[in-house]
Scaffold this motif. Structure first.
Motif, PDB file in Angstrom:
ATOM      1  N   THR A 130       0.763  -1.335  -0.071  1.00 29.00           N
ATOM      2  CA  THR A 130      -0.001  -0.209   0.085  1.00 29.00           C
ATOM      3  C   THR A 130       0.790   1.336  -0.024  1.00 29.00           C
ATOM      4  O   THR A 130       2.044   1.336   0.335  1.00 29.00           O
ATOM      5  CB  THR A 130      -1.051   0.140   1.310  1.00 29.00           C
ATOM      6  OG1 THR A 130      -1.984   1.143   1.217  1.00 29.00           O
ATOM      7  CG2 THR A 130      -0.089  -0.030   2.414  1.00 29.00           C
ATOM      8  N   SER A 131       0.390   2.522  -0.566  1.00 23.54           N
ATOM      9  CA  SER A 131       1.117   3.658  -0.678  1.00 23.54           C
ATOM     10  C   SER A 131       0.636   4.455   0.640  1.00 23.54           C
ATOM     11  O   SER A 131       1.416   5.592   0.834  1.00 23.54           O
ATOM     12  CB  SER A 131       0.704   4.479  -1.815  1.00 23.54           C
ATOM     13  OG  SER A 131      -0.744   4.521  -1.892  1.00 23.54           O
ATOM     14  N   VAL A 132      -0.310   3.946   1.636  1.00 22.51           N
ATOM     15  CA  VAL A 132      -0.728   4.626   2.764  1.00 22.51           C
ATOM     16  C   VAL A 132      -0.075   3.790   3.979  1.00 22.51           C
ATOM     17  O   VAL A 132       0.353   2.651   3.715  1.00 22.51           O
ATOM     18  CB  VAL A 132      -2.099   5.047   2.851  1.00 22.51           C
ATOM     19  CG1 VAL A 132      -2.192   5.942   1.667  1.00 22.51           C
ATOM     20  CG2 VAL A 132      -3.025   3.849   2.602  1.00 22.51           C
ATOM     21  N   PRO A 133      -0.426   4.175   5.261  1.00 24.93           N
ATOM     22  CA  PRO A 133       0.078   3.418   6.397  1.00 24.93           C
ATOM     23  C   PRO A 133      -0.400   1.823   6.172  1.00 24.93           C
ATOM     24  O   PRO A 133      -1.665   1.510   5.855  1.00 24.93           O
ATOM     25  CB  PRO A 133      -0.841   4.126   7.590  1.00 24.93           C
ATOM     26  CG  PRO A 133      -0.530   5.476   7.081  1.00 24.93           C
ATOM     27  CD  PRO A 133      -1.049   5.289   5.550  1.00 24.93           C
ATOM     28  N   VAL A 134       0.403   1.025   6.627  1.00 26.39           N
ATOM     29  CA  VAL A 134       0.128  -0.513   6.496  1.00 26.39           C
ATOM     30  C   VAL A 134      -1.144  -0.928   7.144  1.00 26.39           C
ATOM     31  O   VAL A 134      -1.749  -1.926   6.779  1.00 26.39           O
ATOM     32  CB  VAL A 134       1.483  -1.048   6.844  1.00 26.39           C
ATOM     33  CG1 VAL A 134       2.481  -1.058   5.810  1.00 26.39           C
ATOM     34  CG2 VAL A 134       1.713  -1.012   8.170  1.00 26.39           C
ATOM     35  N   SER A 135      -1.353  -0.171   8.312  1.00 21.62           N
ATOM     36  CA  SER A 135      -2.701  -0.493   9.042  1.00 21.62           C
ATOM     37  C   SER A 135      -3.837   0.052   8.619  1.00 21.62           C
ATOM     38  O   SER A 135      -4.939  -0.042   9.559  1.00 21.62           O
ATOM     39  CB  SER A 135      -2.137  -0.655  10.553  1.00 21.62           C
ATOM     40  OG  SER A 135      -1.660   0.784  10.790  1.00 21.62           O
ATOM     41  N   HIS A 136      -3.848   0.784   7.554  1.00 20.91           N
ATOM     42  CA  HIS A 136      -5.199   1.580   7.252  1.00 20.91           C
ATOM     43  C   HIS A 136      -6.135   0.621   6.791  1.00 20.91           C
ATOM     44  O   HIS A 136      -5.936  -0.562   6.772  1.00 20.91           O
ATOM     45  CB  HIS A 136      -5.052   2.676   6.163  1.00 20.91           C
ATOM     46  CG  HIS A 136      -4.694   4.055   6.877  1.00 20.91           C
ATOM     47  ND1 HIS A 136      -5.163   5.089   6.052  1.00 20.91           N
ATOM     48  CD2 HIS A 136      -4.317   4.374   7.968  1.00 20.91           C
ATOM     49  CE1 HIS A 136      -5.048   6.282   6.836  1.00 20.91           C
ATOM     50  NE2 HIS A 136      -4.331   5.840   8.110  1.00 20.91           N
ATOM     51  N   ALA A 137      -7.294   0.828   6.770  1.00 18.08           N
ATOM     52  CA  ALA A 137      -8.345  -0.029   6.348  1.00 18.08           C
ATOM     53  C   ALA A 137      -8.484  -1.026   5.339  1.00 18.08           C
ATOM     54  O   ALA A 137      -8.675  -2.118   5.549  1.00 18.08           O
ATOM     55  CB  ALA A 137      -9.766   0.922   6.080  1.00 18.08           C
TER      56      ALA A 137
ATOM     57  N   ASP B  44       3.426 -12.892   4.378  1.00 16.94           N
ATOM     58  CA  ASP B  44       4.476 -13.226   4.063  1.00 16.94           C
ATOM     59  C   ASP B  44       5.374 -11.868   3.596  1.00 16.94           C
ATOM     60  O   ASP B  44       6.611 -11.783   3.576  1.00 16.94           O
ATOM     61  CB  ASP B  44       4.629 -14.136   2.977  1.00 16.94           C
ATOM     62  CG  ASP B  44       4.021 -15.522   3.310  1.00 16.94           C
ATOM     63  OD1 ASP B  44       4.713 -16.265   4.011  1.00 16.94           O
ATOM     64  OD2 ASP B  44       2.700 -15.712   3.130  1.00 16.94           O
ATOM     65  N   VAL B  45       4.530 -10.913   3.209  1.00 17.95           N
ATOM     66  CA  VAL B  45       5.191  -9.812   2.431  1.00 17.95           C
ATOM     67  C   VAL B  45       3.887  -8.599   2.927  1.00 17.95           C
ATOM     68  O   VAL B  45       3.158  -8.634   2.752  1.00 17.95           O
ATOM     69  CB  VAL B  45       5.237  -9.512   0.946  1.00 17.95           C
ATOM     70  CG1 VAL B  45       5.785  -8.174   0.559  1.00 17.95           C
ATOM     71  CG2 VAL B  45       6.244 -10.682   0.521  1.00 17.95           C
ATOM     72  N   LEU B  46       4.728  -7.515   3.569  1.00 21.45           N
ATOM     73  CA  LEU B  46       4.219  -6.415   4.007  1.00 21.45           C
ATOM     74  C   LEU B  46       4.934  -5.089   3.840  1.00 21.45           C
ATOM     75  O   LEU B  46       5.911  -4.963   4.398  1.00 21.45           O
ATOM     76  CB  LEU B  46       3.821  -6.499   5.608  1.00 21.45           C
ATOM     77  CG  LEU B  46       3.065  -5.182   6.088  1.00 21.45           C
ATOM     78  CD1 LEU B  46       1.598  -4.679   5.482  1.00 21.45           C
ATOM     79  CD2 LEU B  46       2.700  -5.156   7.665  1.00 21.45           C
ATOM     80  N   ILE B  47       4.487  -4.307   2.930  1.00 15.54           N
ATOM     81  CA  ILE B  47       5.104  -3.305   2.265  1.00 15.54           C
ATOM     82  C   ILE B  47       4.249  -1.881   2.325  1.00 15.54           C
ATOM     83  O   ILE B  47       3.068  -2.030   1.716  1.00 15.54           O
ATOM     84  CB  ILE B  47       6.095  -3.235   0.970  1.00 15.54           C
ATOM     85  CG1 ILE B  47       6.558  -4.736   0.998  1.00 15.54           C
ATOM     86  CG2 ILE B  47       7.003  -2.081   0.670  1.00 15.54           C
ATOM     87  CD1 ILE B  47       7.377  -4.947  -0.515  1.00 15.54           C
ATOM     88  N   GLY B  48       4.522  -1.041   2.872  1.00 16.70           N
ATOM     89  CA  GLY B  48       3.653   0.129   2.991  1.00 16.70           C
ATOM     90  C   GLY B  48       4.448   1.355   3.712  1.00 16.70           C
ATOM     91  O   GLY B  48       5.336   1.650   4.297  1.00 16.70           O
ATOM     92  N   GLY B  49       3.343   2.293   4.062  1.00 14.46           N
ATOM     93  CA  GLY B  49       3.690   3.647   4.630  1.00 14.46           C
ATOM     94  C   GLY B  49       3.487   3.451   6.122  1.00 14.46           C
ATOM     95  O   GLY B  49       3.054   2.449   6.904  1.00 14.46           O
TER      96      GLY B  49
ATOM     97  N   GLY C 181       2.366   9.684   6.984  1.00 14.44           N
ATOM     98  CA  GLY C 181       2.413   8.197   6.719  1.00 14.44           C
ATOM     99  C   GLY C 181       2.427   7.763   5.663  1.00 14.44           C
ATOM    100  O   GLY C 181       2.483   6.401   5.460  1.00 14.44           O
ATOM    101  N   HIS C 182       2.034   8.419   4.622  1.00 13.25           N
ATOM    102  CA  HIS C 182       1.978   7.957   3.108  1.00 13.25           C
ATOM    103  C   HIS C 182       3.254   8.300   2.280  1.00 13.25           C
ATOM    104  O   HIS C 182       4.161   8.905   2.743  1.00 13.25           O
ATOM    105  CB  HIS C 182       0.753   8.782   2.405  1.00 13.25           C
ATOM    106  CG  HIS C 182       0.950  10.253   2.623  1.00 13.25           C
ATOM    107  ND1 HIS C 182       1.560  10.770   1.812  1.00 13.25           N
ATOM    108  CD2 HIS C 182       0.114  11.052   3.515  1.00 13.25           C
ATOM    109  CE1 HIS C 182       1.622  12.338   2.191  1.00 13.25           C
ATOM    110  NE2 HIS C 182       0.809  12.335   3.062  1.00 13.25           N
ATOM    111  N   LEU C 183       3.230   7.677   1.174  1.00 14.30           N
ATOM    112  CA  LEU C 183       4.097   7.858   0.238  1.00 14.30           C
ATOM    113  C   LEU C 183       4.113   9.309  -0.236  1.00 14.30           C
ATOM    114  O   LEU C 183       3.090   9.795  -0.005  1.00 14.30           O
ATOM    115  CB  LEU C 183       4.394   7.049  -1.051  1.00 14.30           C
ATOM    116  CG  LEU C 183       4.622   5.326  -0.795  1.00 14.30           C
ATOM    117  CD1 LEU C 183       4.625   4.710  -2.034  1.00 14.30           C
ATOM    118  CD2 LEU C 183       5.846   5.287   0.174  1.00 14.30           C
ATOM    119  N   PRO C 184       4.966   9.924  -0.847  1.00 12.20           N
ATOM    120  CA  PRO C 184       5.066  11.414  -1.421  1.00 12.20           C
ATOM    121  C   PRO C 184       3.937  11.342  -2.482  1.00 12.20           C
ATOM    122  O   PRO C 184       3.929  10.448  -3.527  1.00 12.20           O
ATOM    123  CB  PRO C 184       6.394  11.763  -1.956  1.00 12.20           C
ATOM    124  CG  PRO C 184       7.344  10.888  -1.137  1.00 12.20           C
ATOM    125  CD  PRO C 184       6.397   9.645  -0.880  1.00 12.20           C
TER     126      PRO C 184
END
Length: 602
Positions: free
Chosen positions: A338-345, A384-389, A466-469
């Motif tokens: 995700t491009s926003v926080p990993v724990s967002h909805a 297995d993979v978690l990538i985000g903001g 918490g997000h990407l630019p």
């Protein structure tokens, strides 16, 4: 028939407004905050160009001075899309279009809508859904779905489907032998947002109905593909919950699930301009407008639930999303990007359980297999993979996260990241934004190491918020003013963060090592953030950024000759309420941007 005003029955197709003269004097009042933002940005633009000038004003001409300053803020902008966005904010009158039901006002709505939203499939079709017929055309199925009398939403001629059908599409793909399931969610991207981005991207007004053309996920024909529309309304507008014991105490009363095509239009290109039904404000017929939590739960778990719920049904029971089902039953690997926080909805609903989307720290614990408020004694296996903001944020207290909230990063606490790290006995190769380290290179290097050693991967990035630019329509990272705030990024913010496409590439490097298959969610979450801010420049940029991630996915499938066992689904979770009044102006902005890129040699 109920009496309605003439404006209620004005259709959107072909609606145009005269283009404003860019040289016209802007004399409408602005808030001091907007003026301040405009003047700061104007000053920075002038200084960066090496142009210095002085303006002398007299005490009896303050209004003229303010008007001149506001005019200057727009006049110095050479990017046409940004210029239109700025002028819309300055005048609060439609330039390219308007957001909300008030047709003469640029911004009268900054939240979600119940518009029908698009779904695109690749490697599979919607034929099974068509053969079954729409849930909204079948009174028995509709009543089972909603738990309510079906009449207000029953449409025997419905050609649109329900958001829960996206879950069934994924199940059908697995049943048909697909071992790679990729769900791409452009958060907040309705048909009109998609059209705006397509018009800009292609530099022309290529369609006014249907699937459309101009974006890769509209035009890509390398494999069998399909297009449809889905309804997003939730079961209830919210609930009173106890986050500490994970209990639903009481559903909020009010309107409930439904979509009435008489009020909402049988398709997005048949909506009525100026109507309030799609934002839950019609006095005669009112249906609940969804949030990202309940809609993502529908996409991933196939149920209708209350707003704020992360895979918790209206009766309080936990449901298991499809990624976890495939992980436990067929040994699939699971990835979330995700491009926003990993724990967002949206990323939360891909895997976690919680009675409230706001319990970010516990949601992140579910995602990486640590004990949480929802799974205290038997933690989930973790993705297995978690990538985000979410990187770099801090908070002293947050009552919405319950008694176990830990001071520090509200989205993913630093102690939980340390506990997840292989270096500390955890199960993840962890890579985070770091000073002086290019985001793409550091992430892909970590992904390659994880793939080589059969490790899990955790990537944590972001900038303020918490997000990407935020990428703008022209591909730069310089958002202009909107109804929320104006973000500014340093060179480090841009270089030290990967893009959504980079994150997707890294996730696939790890997931492709799976012998049994994988399920992957990729969320372009910044589309939603831009639409909440009524910023079409940033919204288009976010869609195009997501399009690059889509192409990363499609090219990966091609390179691996995997179309015989891969299904890709591209959709949204809900709509907003943009109306393009002058699509030709957006097309002209896109053509100008393309010419500017050619002139600069990019």
């Amino acid at each position: 028939m109920l009496a309605r005003s003439q404006s209620d029955f004005r259709f959107r197709r072909g609606s145009q407004v005269a283009q404003l003269d860019w040289s016209s004097r802007l004399t409408l009042p602005l808030t001091s905050v907007v003026r301040c933002r405009l003047r700061i940005m104007t000053a920075m633009t002038v200084l960066s160009a090496g142009i210095f000038s002085a303006t002398v004003t007299t005490a009896d001409q303050p209004e003229h001075a303010e008007a001149n300053a506001d005019n200057a803020a727009v006049a110095v902008e050479t990017d046409l899309m940004k210029r239109m966005q700025k002028q819309s904010i300055v005048t609060q009158k439609p330039v390219y279009g308007h957001w909300g039901p008030e047709t003469a006002k640029f911004s009268s709505w900054t939240s979600h809508s119940n518009r029908l939203i698009p779904v695109y499939t690749f490697g599979m079709t919607l034929n099974k859904l068509r053969e079954q017929g729409s849930i909204h055309s079948d009174p028995e199925r509709l009543q089972r779905l909603s738990g309510q009398p079906p009449e207000p939403s029953l449409n025997p001629l419905a050609l649109y489907h329900d958001q829960t059908d996206v879950y069934r599409l994924q199940k059908a793909a697995v049943d048909a032998g697909c071992t790679n399931i990729i769900l791409m969610v452009f958060d907040g991207m309705d048909w009109e947002t998609t059209r705006a981005a397509a018009i800009y991207h292609s530099g022309r007004v290529g369609y006014d109905s249907g699937r459309g053309t101009g974006l890769a996920f509209q035009d890509d024909r390398r494999v069998i593909t399909d297009f449809g529309l889905i309804c997003t309304s939730p079961a209830a507008k919210g609930a009173k919950v106890d986050v500490d014991v994970q209990r639903v105490l009481e559903l909020k009363q009010g309107t409930h699930l439904g979509f009435d095509n008489v009020f909402g239009g049988r398709s997005p290109w048949h909506e009525r301009v100026g109507g309030r039904y799609l934002i839950g404000g019609d006095r005669i017929r009112s249906h609940t407008v969804t949030d990202s939590a309940s809609s993502a739960t529908s996409l991933c778990s196939g149920i209708k639930t209350f707003n704020g719920s992360i895979n918790v049904a209206v009766d309080g029971t936990q449901v298991v999303p499809i990624g976890r089902q495939l992980q436990s039953e067929q040994d699939f690997k699971v990835g979330v990007v995700t491009s926003v926080p990993v724990s967002h909805a949206t990323p939360a609903a891909a895997y976690a359980n919680n009675v409230t989307r706001k319990d970010y720290q516990d949601i992140s614990r579910d995602l990486v297999g640590l004990p949480s408020s929802a799974h205290r004694d038997n933690p989930l296996p973790g993705v297995d993979v978690l990538i985000g903001g979410g990187w770099g944020e801090g908070k002293k207290e947050d009552k919405s996260q319950g008694n176990n909230f830990a001071q520090g990063n509200p989205y993913f606490h630093q102690d939980d990241i340390r506990a997840s790290d292989l270096q500390n006995g955890g199960r993840y190769r962890v890579v985070q934004r770091a000073k002086g380290q290019p985001g793409r290179e550091s992430l892909l290097a970590a992904a390659q190491t994880a793939a080589d050693n059969s490790e899990r991967l955790l990537g944590f990035y972001g900038t303020k918020g918490g997000h990407l630019p935020f990428q703008t329509a022209d591909g730069q990272y310089d958002p202009t003013i909107d109804v929320k705030s104006t973000e500014m990024y340093s060179a480090d913010d841009i270089s030290e963060n990967p893009t959504l496409a980079d994150m997707t590439e890294a996730a696939l490097m790890v997931l492709e090592q799976s012998i049994d298959g994988f399920w992957l969610l990729v969320e372009a979450g910044d589309v939603d953030w831009a639409n909440h801010a009524n910023n079409l420049d940033s919204s288009i940029g976010a869609v195009i950024s997501g399009e690059k991630a889509f192409l990363t996915v499609m090219d990966w499938v091609d390179r691996n000759a995997a179309w015989d066992h891969t299904a890709v689904i591209v959709t949204s979770d809900h709509g907003h309420y943009l109306f393009l009044d002058d699509p030709s102006a957006v097309a002209e902005a896109g053509k100008q941007a393309q010419q500017n890129q050619r002139d600069s040699g990019n």
